[in-house]
Design a protein around this motif. Structure first.
Motif, short mmCIF file in Angstrom:
data_model
loop_
_atom_site.label_atom_id
_atom_site.label_comp_id
_atom_site.label_asym_id
_atom_site.label_seq_id
_atom_site.Cartn_x
_atom_site.Cartn_y
_atom_site.Cartn_z
N SER A 250 0.84 -1.20 0.00
CA SER A 250 0.00 0.00 0.00
C SER A 250 0.87 1.25 0.00
N ARG B 284 -9.62 10.22 -4.30
CA ARG B 284 -9.85 8.78 -4.48
C ARG B 284 -10.41 8.46 -5.87
N VAL C 243 -7.66 8.38 -8.46
CA VAL C 243 -6.86 7.15 -8.32
C VAL C 243 -7.61 5.97 -8.92
N PHE C 244 -8.89 5.84 -8.58
CA PHE C 244 -9.68 4.71 -9.10
C PHE C 244 -9.76 4.76 -10.62
N ARG D 92 -13.24 -0.05 -4.66
CA ARG D 92 -12.64 -1.38 -4.80
C ARG D 92 -12.68 -1.85 -6.24
N TYR E 264 -7.67 -4.22 -5.40
CA TYR E 264 -7.28 -2.87 -5.01
C TYR E 264 -8.37 -2.30 -4.11
N THR E 265 -7.97 -1.77 -2.96
CA THR E 265 -8.89 -1.10 -2.04
C THR E 265 -8.39 0.33 -1.88
N LEU E 266 -9.29 1.28 -2.04
CA LEU E 266 -8.93 2.69 -1.95
C LEU E 266 -9.62 3.33 -0.77
N THR F 208 -5.36 9.80 -0.78
CA THR F 208 -5.92 8.45 -0.87
C THR F 208 -4.86 7.42 -0.51
N ILE G 266 -4.01 3.60 -1.28
CA ILE G 266 -4.36 2.49 -2.16
C ILE G 266 -3.62 1.26 -1.65
N GLU G 267 -4.36 0.18 -1.51
CA GLU G 267 -3.76 -1.09 -1.07
C GLU G 267 -4.02 -2.13 -2.15
N GLN G 268 -2.98 -2.88 -2.46
CA GLN G 268 -3.12 -3.97 -3.42
C GLN G 268 -2.83 -5.28 -2.70
#
Length: 161
Positions: A6, A13, A16-17, A75, A91-93, A101, A103-105
């Protein structure tokens, strides 16, 4: 083999998405991705399929994929399948503020055939190499997204002609 990575970005956000959701941006993030195309797109995005071709040391590897979750801007999840392994990526934002933001992968690789044995013997080394590649990919993605956010903000605040 599972991995989580992350980072925080100075970008809204939704920006990013939208960036990670755009197939055209993938080659800028993943340098060994030489071809990416949507093969079937559904209106709700879930169930859309795609093809990726990666090149590593002169060898090309095809992977097919499907979007398994698409909840803008929180997501995005996909499953990829290739000859040597399958891969799930989520991916969770998280919105940290109006222009920030996290971001986690999360990714999980499932090796096939003889590669299962290689995973047992060389798993730690492969994980370390994968982590390094992820750090490089995320650094590229962060730079590109933050530049896009600055560009969007400049357009918003520029006086009308």
């Amino acid at each position: 083999m599972e991995n989580t990575f992350s980072t925080e970005m100075q970008a809204p956000r939704q920006v990013v998405f939208d960036f990670i959701d755009d197939e055209d941006n993938l080659k800028d993030i993943v340098p060994n991705l030489v071809h990416a195309e949507v093969t079937h797109e559904t209106p709700e995005k879930v169930g859309s399929t795609f093809l990726h071709v990666y090149e590593e040391k002169g060898r090309k590897m095809k992977m097919t994929g499907v979007v398994t979750e698409h909840r803008s801007p929180e997501r995005l999840a996909v499953k990829l399948d290739g000859a040597f392994f399958g891969l799930e990526v989520v991916y969770t934002l998280e919105e940290l503020g109006p222009n920030s933001t996290r971001i986690e992968q999360y990714s999980k690789a499932r090796f096939k055939h003889i590669f299962k044995l290689m995973g047992l013997f060389f798993g730690k080394k492969m994980e370390a190499e994968g982590q390094k590649v992820q750090e490089e990919n995320f650094a590229r993605m962060k730079t590109l997204i933050e530049a896009k956010a600055v560009e969007a903000k400049a357009v918003e605040t520029s006086p009308a002609d």
